[in-house]
Design an enzyme around this catalytic site. Structure first.
Site, PDB file in Angstrom:
ATOM      1  N   ASP A  47      95.396 -22.017  51.055  1.00  0.00           N
ATOM      2  CA  ASP A  47      95.712 -21.781  49.462  1.00  0.00           C
ATOM      3  C   ASP A  47      94.281 -21.254  48.899  1.00  0.00           C
ATOM      4  O   ASP A  47      93.302 -21.922  49.032  1.00  0.00           O
ATOM      5  CB  ASP A  47      95.971 -22.897  48.866  1.00  0.00           C
ATOM      6  CG  ASP A  47      96.477 -22.913  47.513  1.00  0.00           C
ATOM      7  OD1 ASP A  47      97.434 -22.166  47.037  1.00  0.00           O
ATOM      8  OD2 ASP A  47      95.655 -23.139  46.722  1.00  0.00           O
ATOM      9  N   TYR A  52      89.013 -19.066  41.933  1.00  0.00           N
ATOM     10  CA  TYR A  52      87.965 -19.855  42.513  1.00  0.00           C
ATOM     11  C   TYR A  52      86.835 -19.024  42.684  1.00  0.00           C
ATOM     12  O   TYR A  52      86.825 -18.018  43.870  1.00  0.00           O
ATOM     13  CB  TYR A  52      88.735 -20.307  43.832  1.00  0.00           C
ATOM     14  CG  TYR A  52      89.892 -21.177  43.501  1.00  0.00           C
ATOM     15  CD1 TYR A  52      90.084 -21.714  42.497  1.00  0.00           C
ATOM     16  CD2 TYR A  52      90.704 -21.448  44.825  1.00  0.00           C
ATOM     17  CE1 TYR A  52      91.469 -22.526  42.200  1.00  0.00           C
ATOM     18  CE2 TYR A  52      91.982 -22.206  44.556  1.00  0.00           C
ATOM     19  CZ  TYR A  52      92.284 -22.731  43.397  1.00  0.00           C
ATOM     20  OH  TYR A  52      93.342 -23.444  42.983  1.00  0.00           O
TER      21      TYR A  52
END
Ligand code: NDP
Length: 277
Positions: A47, A52
């Site tokens: 994931d 991010y």
């Protein structure tokens, strides 16, 4: 590794791997090695998100899956402001480039923003028809919002809701989890270890772990996995953590364990506002 079936018939392992904060600290090689070890141990769902490390985590994933793309199920997420008719295909193209792949296995809306769900679902479906993504889903939506999604044309294709779930944050048990079970929609539990904060030092988890010669992290994962509709995505960049997490699949908690955890972290008695990080 036990698997869960998605609504398109594909199966995914019940323990996957998270990547939040990967790509941020100049430790990309260590992080990619950890993910690769996790793949070797059967945690073949990874994931990540465009958010991010500003795309850096997707690049770590690319390094980890180099040469073994077909063995990996990649989940990534788009920012809500990129979930529009034109912005979603553009965000998807950027993620594909960073991931160095030609398709995303499951593409999620990271949380609700201002773009209408109908436009986002249309954009997801167009990407699916074009073969850029295999499936799509959502994150951080409650059951009322899921009702809105599944009522839309194409909305029944929604494959998962990725939400916060661990003993300290178990509000979803009251209505969201039953909703997802009734709709055969697996729940992807994020932050299942409470980010290795005070949860893993909680006496109840330490006690249950000792009974099983396991670790509190393994107890937290086994606790979430007691639900047949839940899969977990712990993030680990430490090899020992990766091994521990993969081995948690074999741990089965008994009624006394569950009662001890309930006593320390009571289940919800009424509907709660969805918690998110
Ligand atoms: P986790 O609950 O997975 O905790 C991660 C922390 O736990 C890290 O510090 C890690 O350390 C440590 N850890 C991992 N395994 C063990 C172990 N066996 N024993 C002790 N410590 C351990 O938190 P996350 O918030 O990272 O959640 C998991 C994933 O869920 C994210 O990485 C992300 O992919 C996703 N997520 C999605 C969100 C959303 O809005 N959709 C929000 C938040 C997370 P180390 O790295 O040093 O091994």
């Amino acid at each position: 590794m036990r698997t869960i079936r998605l609504n398109d018939g594909r199966t995914v392992p019940v323990i996957g791997q998270g990547t939040w904060h990967m790509g941020e600290h100049g430790r990309r090689r260590v992080e990619a090695d950890a993910l690769r070890l996790g793949l070797d141990l059967g945690m073949t769902l990874i994931d990540t998100a465009e958010m991010y490390a500003d795309g850096g985590a997707e690049e770590v994933v690319a390094a980890a899956i180099d040469g073994r793309r077909d063995d990996v199920f990649i989940v990534t997420k788009a920012y809500p402001h990129n979930a529009g008719r034109d912005s979603l295909p553009a965000a998807c193209a950027r993620s594909l480039r960073r991931l160095r792949t030609d398709r995303i296995d499951l593409y999620l809306l990271h949380w609700r923003g201002n773009i209408p769900f109908a436009e986002t679902v249309d954009a997801f479906e167009a990407l699916r028809a074009a073969g850029k993504i295999r499936a799509w889903g959502v994150s951080n939506l409650d059951e009322r919002e899921l009702d809105e999604i599944v009522a839309l044309p194409g909305g029944q294709k929604c494959a998962t809701d990725q939400v916060l779930y661990n003993p300290e944050a178990r509000g979803i048990e009251f209505s969201l989890l039953p909703w997802c079970a009734a709709h055969a929609m697996p729940v992807m539990a994020y932050t299942p270890l409470g980010q290795a904060g005070r949860l893993l030092r909680a006496p109840a988890l330490v006690h249950v772990a000792a009974r099983h010669h396991a670790t509190p992290a393994q107890v937290a994962l086994a606790w979430a996995l007691r639900h047949p509709h839940v899969l977990v995505i712990p993030k680990a960049s430490d090899a020992a953590h990766v091994r521990e997490n993969a081995a948690a699949e074999a741990l089965r908690l008994d009624d006394a364990d569950i009662a001890a955890i309930d006593a320390a972290f009571p289940p919800p008695r009424r509907r709660q506002r969805l918690q998110m990080l």
